[in-house]
Design an enzyme around this catalytic site. Structure first.
Site, PDB file in Angstrom:
ATOM      1  N   LYS A 122      -0.565  -8.335  11.377  1.00 52.15           N
ATOM      2  CA  LYS A 122      -2.242  -8.951  11.314  1.00 52.15           C
ATOM      3  C   LYS A 122      -2.647  -8.092  10.091  1.00 52.15           C
ATOM      4  O   LYS A 122      -1.535  -7.593   9.586  1.00 52.15           O
ATOM      5  CB  LYS A 122      -3.818  -7.837  12.688  1.00 52.15           C
ATOM      6  CG  LYS A 122      -3.232  -5.869  11.744  1.00 52.15           C
ATOM      7  CD  LYS A 122      -3.793  -5.267  13.235  1.00 52.15           C
ATOM      8  CE  LYS A 122      -3.517  -3.674  12.330  1.00 52.15           C
ATOM      9  NZ  LYS A 122      -3.543  -2.543  13.738  1.00 52.15           N
ATOM     10  N   TYR A 172     -10.569   6.129 -21.249  1.00 50.52           N
ATOM     11  CA  TYR A 172     -12.815   6.480 -20.742  1.00 50.52           C
ATOM     12  C   TYR A 172     -12.284   7.539 -20.488  1.00 50.52           C
ATOM     13  O   TYR A 172     -12.057   8.725 -19.310  1.00 50.52           O
ATOM     14  CB  TYR A 172     -13.324   5.603 -19.505  1.00 50.52           C
ATOM     15  CG  TYR A 172     -13.401   3.877 -20.149  1.00 50.52           C
ATOM     16  CD1 TYR A 172     -14.146   3.602 -21.102  1.00 50.52           C
ATOM     17  CD2 TYR A 172     -12.352   3.698 -19.141  1.00 50.52           C
ATOM     18  CE1 TYR A 172     -14.328   2.527 -20.816  1.00 50.52           C
ATOM     19  CE2 TYR A 172     -12.669   2.130 -19.572  1.00 50.52           C
ATOM     20  CZ  TYR A 172     -13.296   1.275 -19.685  1.00 50.52           C
ATOM     21  OH  TYR A 172     -13.794   0.048 -20.524  1.00 50.52           O
TER      22      TYR A 172
HETATM   23  C1  LIG Z   1      -2.404  -1.843  14.487  1.00 53.56           C
HETATM   24  C2  LIG Z   1      -2.070  -1.911  15.550  1.00 53.56           C
HETATM   25  C3  LIG Z   1      -0.940  -1.586  16.101  1.00 53.56           C
HETATM   26  C4  LIG Z   1       0.539  -1.205  15.353  1.00 53.56           C
HETATM   27  O1  LIG Z   1       0.214   0.167  14.555  1.00 53.56           O
HETATM   28  P1  LIG Z   1       0.931   1.127  14.181  1.00 53.56           P
HETATM   29  O2  LIG Z   1       0.353   2.503  13.741  1.00 53.56           O
HETATM   30  O3  LIG Z   1       0.723   0.181  12.974  1.00 53.56           O
HETATM   31  O4  LIG Z   1       2.946   1.102  14.720  1.00 53.56           O
HETATM   32  C5  LIG Z   1      -0.730  -1.136  17.466  1.00 53.56           C
HETATM   33  N1  LIG Z   1      -1.913  -1.759  18.242  1.00 53.56           N
HETATM   34  C6  LIG Z   1      -3.112  -2.420  17.764  1.00 53.56           C
HETATM   35  C7  LIG Z   1      -3.680  -3.097  18.617  1.00 53.56           C
HETATM   36  C8  LIG Z   1      -2.953  -2.347  16.718  1.00 53.56           C
HETATM   37  O5  LIG Z   1      -4.426  -2.791  15.910  1.00 53.56           O
END
Ligand SMILES: *Cc1c(COP(=O)(O)O)cnc(C)c1O
Length: 374
Positions: free
Chosen positions: A36, A267
């Site tokens: 994702k 800054y």
């Molecule tokens: C992002 C996600 C994962 C992966 O989690 P990690 O901690 O990066 O391994 C697994 N399941 C779902 C539903 C997620 O949204």
């Protein structure tokens, strides 16, 4: 990639990613890579192709839109959408493209029934249950009711049952992960008893390395694929050993100057030179997702040596202390993340200076233009 206006480059090592996938597969029977958010900033198409070639046959994206891109990239793979359908276009897309959507409400099931009927197909879904995140999904007590609903649907078939763990990466909260695991087992038991042929999936990276009892049929590794040790800084750090960071990020030195004692830098004049010193100006700033919160905290890597950030990070520029690198010259490559040698900057270190986690470091810095290094 969404930042186009700079000298910053995120270099991605797909070999490291594939090695991490193999290491995960040695621990877990059936890992479905989570790619994702543009593969946590590493590039969805490139990562999907590399992992499919390495043997991954089920892959998961976030939104339905992302899942459609994933399906275009690896048409033979089983593609999951973790966020599930939200609007009419999503429902249509899921049915037409054979995307396995996470579904967490009865309304979604009914809308999918309608859409699949219109398209003239049977759509497969992953039933998402909430066992302790209080985020997405059916309540655990709804399991029998969900089975009832599915009995009445003609065009929707459940192929998975899933939930997500809140504390899998924290050994001190292992008890909560086990409680979620028990709740999940009861849900799976109820659905199986009702004759639903669903694969069960609970484990993220933390559970893959830390909770072998929670692996079930399908595992969902995210951060570990990208080289993040889910247990960094905890008593279980050893369990996540051997993962390799796949991203490094660099920019260029655009000016080298000598300043006198008492002269301030950047800054707000938050840094003043205690003595004459050489200062380098690096072409990176918060507009490149190098957070202003890194001001006076972070270090960069130049010619294999650490150079501390001086004063405030600006929009497209950051000053560093060149005291330790007398040969530094305009045009030199400066690493914000990674870089060669023993002084290489780890994502965990950068995340600590930043006050965040490696996930956010990768997602944000990965929005810079990327190159694929091998
Ligand atoms: C992002 C996600 C994962 C992966 O989690 P990690 O901690 O990066 O391994 C697994 N399941 C779902 C539903 C997620 O949204």
């Amino acid at each position: 990639m969404s930042i186009w206006y700079n000298h910053v480059r995120a270099g991605i090592r797909l070999h490291a990613l594939v090695d991490n996938f193999r290491l995960i597969r040695a621990r877990a029977a059936n890992p479905a890579p989570i790619i994702k958010s543009d593969a946590y900033g590493h590039g969805l198409p490139q990562v999907a192709r590399a992992l499919f070639e390495a043997g991954a046959r089920t892959l998961a994206a976030g939104t339905v839109g992302e899942a459609a891109v994933l399906k275009d990239t690896v048409p033979e793979a089983e593609v999951i959408s973790l966020l599930g359908p939200l609007d009419a276009a999503d429902y249509e897309c899921v049915c037409e493209r054979d995307i396995v959507a996470f579904v967490g409400s009865t309304e979604q099931l009914l809308l999918l029934e309608e859409a699949a009927g219109r398209v003239g197909t049977t759509v497969r879904v992953a039933l998402k249950f909430d066992t302790g995140m209080a985020r997405l999904g059916f309540d655990a007590v709804e399991a029998a009711g969900v089975a009832d609903t599915l009995d009445g649907l003609e065009h929707v078939r459940a192929t998975m049952v899933c939930s997500h763990l809140a504390t899998a990466d924290d050994p001190e909260q292992a008890g909560y992960a086990r409680e979620q695991g028990e709740k999940f087992e009861r849900i799976v038991g109820t659905l199986h008893a009702r004759g639903l042929d669903v694969r069960a999936s609970l484990a993220n990276s933390g559970a893959i390395f830390g909770h072998p009892g929670l692996h079930h049929d399908l595992q969902r590794p995210g951060i570990a694929l990208y080289g993040g040790n889910p247990f960094f800084g905890t008593a279980w750090e050893e369990k996540g050993r051997g993962l390799r960071q796949a991203m490094q990020v660099s920019s260029r030195l655009v000016q080298v100057r000598t300043i006198a004692a008492g002269q301030s830098v950047s800054y707000g004049r938050t840094f003043t030179a205690p003595a004459g010193m050489r200062v380098g100006i690096v072409a990176v700033g918060y507009a490149d997702n190098y957070s202003r919160g890194l001001s006076a905290k972070a270090q960069m890597l130049l010619h294999g040596r650490r150079v501390p950030v001086l004063g405030r990070v600006c929009m497209q520029l950051t000053a560093v202390d060149l005291t330790g690198v007398p040969e530094a010259a305009v045009g030199d490559e400066v690493f914000l993340l990674g870089g060669a040698g023993p002084q290489s900057i780890s994502a965990d270190e950068l995340a600590a200076w930043w006050g965040t986690i490696t996930y956010e470091v990768f997602c944000l810095l990965g929005q810079n233009p990327r190159t694929y290094v091998d």
